[in-house]
Motif scaffolding. Structure first.
Motif: not given
Length: 111
Positions: A56-66, A86-97
């Protein structure tokens, strides 16, 4: 001195519930128990919580930047950096999960 081979403790082979990767990356220091296990429950909870948070943070920051203009503070650059982090951290969380779920499935004997 005992003639037991590595992986034996006191002449009896120490069985491990979770074998992990083949071989050991680091030799045992002798201070941790042979049956030491990773806290999979905690890893599962943390990955399950932080994957959607960082997504969610990735999408929010991307939309704010846009939507940010040339004179806005913070500028577009820092917002893009935050979105990427935030996108990299989400990817790491997905790999960990996925890794935790795979290990839990392996422990239960499922394939």
């Amino acid at each position: 001195m005992s003639t037991s081979s590595p992986g034996h403790h006191g002449g009896e082979q120490a069985r491990r519930a979770r074998s992990g990767a083949v071989g050991r990356r680091f030799p045992r220091s002798g201070t941790e128990p042979v049956t030491a296990q990773s806290p999979l429950g905690l890893r599962l909870i943390l990955s399950g919580v932080f994957l959607p948070v960082f997504g969610v943070a990735t999408v929010a920051f991307a939309m704010w930047a846009e939507q940010s203009g040339p004179g806005d503070d913070p500028g577009r650059g820092p917002l893009i950096v935050l979105a990427v982090v935030c996108g990299v951290l989400a990817l790491l969380a997905a790999v960990g999960l996925l890794a935790v779920l795979r290990r839990l499935r392996h422990e239960r004997g499922e394939r």
